[in-house]
Every structure is written in structure tokens, then in C-alpha cells.
Design an enzyme around this catalytic site. Structure first.
Site, PDB file in Angstrom:
ATOM      1  CG  HIS A 122      -2.006  -1.014   1.163  1.00  0.00           C
ATOM      2  ND1 HIS A 122      -3.118  -0.982   1.978  1.00  0.00           N
ATOM      3  CD2 HIS A 122      -2.171  -2.108   0.365  1.00  0.00           C
ATOM      4  CE1 HIS A 122      -3.914  -1.996   1.697  1.00  0.00           C
ATOM      5  NE2 HIS A 122      -3.358  -2.700   0.728  1.00  0.00           N
TER       6      HIS A 122
ATOM      7  CB  CYS B 238      -1.876   1.500   6.224  1.00  0.00           C
ATOM      8  SG  CYS B 238      -1.515   0.642   4.673  1.00  0.00           S
TER       9      CYS B 238
ATOM     10  CD  GLU C 157      -1.827   4.026   3.412  1.00  0.00           C
ATOM     11  OE1 GLU C 157      -1.540   3.418   2.352  1.00  0.00           O
ATOM     12  OE2 GLU C 157      -2.954   3.999   3.923  1.00  0.00           O
TER      13      GLU C 157
ATOM     14  CB  CYS D 197      -6.558  -0.622   5.385  1.00  0.00           C
ATOM     15  SG  CYS D 197      -4.829  -1.122   5.199  1.00  0.00           S
TER      16      CYS D 197
END
Length: 345
Positions: free
Chosen positions: A58, A91, A60, A88
């Protein structure tokens, strides 16, 4: 969570939006992130799970990994994480483990958001580190990037479902696996009247909001090539469209040579050029395609097309049935060799 959106937060979120657009350009869900320390961006990242085959890739996480390497420390307690979409659970947990001072996000994520939408990992006082949270910074802009991406993908999926005419062939996507083909730039239409239900393909590098409003240069292949010949132009900063005529590249391929009449290809080209918005600024084509280009109102520039590697040249044409277009145009545009005079008896 605070709703104050300072000029500093807005500026860094705009940088995260650039990362989100880079993800979209690569065919990934457009989420971008930057890590800021003492007013300076020290790392950036965007979604890349598809390209990296990594479910943890992701935006992040990628930005955090880069920031930790830059600082030589996995603790990022004097840093702020900016991300265009609410993190999410994975993260959010990673941000807490990294001891971020702040996390700032743009659009909310009602299905998986772990910073206030589904749950809020940052509000639990039992966790041994407290990270300040700011949400909604440039929320509309961040949401629009995502909405535009998914709308285009849904439209693409519908075009992929366009039924194939019985008298035509369609090259499988598998034919381009592992080749340097910019599939993320692909566009299709079956709406032009002259197509009569065939699917037409082109590459378009106008991905940013500013480029989308730019008049493109349209590039047309010759009878022995297809749109990927213009890969270098598509990779440039100039707004470029590279078109595949019916029977070429990723466009549908009528199987009968008789279908590929000069007047029909010219009409398809005229209708396509008329559909492009803003109107094209110029058409670039090899001189051999001149018979198709009569009565066009836009400037025409003759180009030399590069020779493609054999794998790329043959990819759209897995068998002889797919070759009707190139075979037909090669006879229409190239004068046959003169018949030698009979030998004297």
C-alpha cells in the site's frame, strides 16, 4: 480528529495526490502517500500491489519503508504521514508501530477505513503510542481521483464485454504478456458508426487533469506496424494518441480481406479524429498511409516508424487469420511490381 486544514497540510496532500496519479498511470488503485519531517518530504510512495505481487504494498507502507531507510531508523516519531485515502487496519497499525507524530488523510474509506470509518485504531488509549489524526484534507480531490479511476475501469470492463462479430477476430491479452506494451494507456470504443460494432483501440498518454485538456498529436501506424511503434512518443511529455486501425494492434480484426477497403478505413479514421476532444493538433503518419489522409483538415506530418522487435511486431497477429488488415493494406498502398516482359522465343 481535527478538521483544521492548514496550508501546510493542503500543500503536502497535493504532493500525495501526485503519487496517487502515478499509481493510476500504472494501473494501480490511485492512492498516494508522502512522509514529511521538519517541513521536508523525505519519502513518497503509491499503491503497487499488482506490480509487486505484494498484498502489503500500500502507498503508506511503501512510503514508510522509504522513510525508515532514509533516516536509518524504523521509528518515525518526528514525522507526519500524508495519504490520500483513509488508512486500512494494516497501514494504521504500521503507522502506530512507526510512532508517527501525525497521520493526515484525504478521502474517507467507508468499507475498510481504520481511522474513523469502520473503526479507529488511533483512538485507543491502551496503545502505548498516541498519534494525532487529521482527516478530510482535500477530501473531494482525493475522492475524485479514485472515482475517475473506477469509472474508467468499469467502462473498460463493459467494452471488454463487447461481443465479437462473427466475421472478426480479437487478439487475446495473453499475447502481450511480458512485452513492453503500455496496457495502462489503452482505450477502446465501439461507438463510431463506421465500426458497425467492431472495437477500436488506441493508446492515450493524457493522464493528468491538465494533460486531459491538451490537444493531442495523433500518431497512425503503417500497414506493417501498429500503435506500439510510438512508445517513445507515448512516454514523452507531449500529449499523444497512438491509434490502431481495424485489423491492427489491439483493435478487432475483420477476417476477410475484402472488408478492408480504403474508403472504409478512411471513414473510421475521420470519425475517430472527430471524436477526440480537444480536437487533435496534428496527425503523424508514415508517408505510405497518404491515400487514407486525403481531405483531412488538420496538419499532417510524415514520420519514419522504428523497426519493432519480432516479438512485438508479431504479438497482435498470432495466426494468419489475424493478418487480413496488414495483408489488405499492403496491396492497396503498395503498387505491385511490374510484370517482366516475356522472354523472346
Amino acid at each position: 480528529m481535527t478538521s483544521a486544514h492548514s496550508p501546510e497540510d493542503t500543500g503536502f496532500m497535493q504532493l500525495a495526490l501526485r503519487q496517487a496519479q502515478a499509481a493510476a498511470d500504472a494501473g494501480e488503485v490511485p492512492v498516494g502517500a508522502v512522509v514529511v519531517r521538519a517541513g521536508q518530504v523525505i519519502a513518497a510512495g503509491h499503491n503497487a500491489p499488482l506490480a509487486s505481487h505484494d498484498p502489503t504494498a500500500h502507498a503508506e507502507v511503501i512510503a514508510m519503508r522509504a522513510a525508515a531507510r532514509a533516516l536509518g531508523n524504523y521509528r518515525l516519531d518526528d514525522c507526519t504521514l500524508y495519504v490520500t485515502l483513509e488508512p486500512c487496519a494494516m497501514c494504521s497499525g504500521a503507522a502506530l508501530h512507526a510512532r508517527f507524530k501525525r497521520v493526515v488523510f484525504g478521502a474517507s474509506e467507508p468499507k475498510t477505513g481504520a481511522a474513523g470509518s469502520v473503526l479507529n485504531l488511533f483512538e485507543h488509549e491502551q496503545i502505548n503510542h498516541q498519534t494525532k489524526l487529521t482527516g478530510g484534507v482535500l477530501a473531494n480531490e482525493c475522492a475524485q481521483v479514485l472515482q475517475g479511476f473506477f469509472e474508467e475501469r468499469r467502462a473498460q470492463q463493459q467494452l471488454n464485454k463487447v461481443p465479437l462479430r462473427e466475421d472478426a477476430l480479437r487478439t487475446s491479452d495473453a499475447a502481450f504478456t511480458g512485452l513492453d506494451v503500455p496496457i495502462a494507456l489503452s482505450h477502446f470504443t465501439a461507438d463510431l458508426p463506421a465500426l458497425e460494432g467492431l472495437r477500436l483501440h488506441w493508446f492515450d498518454n493524457r493522464t493528468s487533469n491538465t494533460q486531459a485538456q491538451a490537444a493531442p498529436h495523433v500518431y497512425l501506424h503503417g500497414f506493417n506496424g501498429w500503435s506500439v511503434q510510438y512508445l517513445s512518443q507515448l512516454q514523452s511529455a507531449e500529449p499523444v494518441i497512438a491509434l490502431d486501425l481495424p485489423g491492427f494492434g489491439l483493435s478487432d480484426k475483420p477476417k476477410k480481406i475484402a472488408t478492408h477497403r480504403l474508403a472504409w478505413h478512411a471513414q473510421v479514421l475521420r470519425e475517430f479524429l472527430a471524436s477526440v476532444q480537444p480536437a487533435p493538433s496534428a496527425l503523424h503518419a508514415p508517408r505510405v498511409m497518404a491515400p487514407l489522409l486525403v481531405n483531412l483538415s488538420l496538419p499532417i506530418h510524415w514520420v519514419e516508424t522504428p523497426e519493432l522487435p519480432a516479438a512485438l511486431r508479431h504479438a497482435p497477429y498470432p495466426d494468419r487469420g489475424h493478418m487480413a488488415g496488414p495483408r489488405a493494406l499492403s496491396t492497396l498502398f503498395v503498387a505491385p511490381a511490374p510484370t517482366p516482359p516475356p522472354k523472346p522465343s
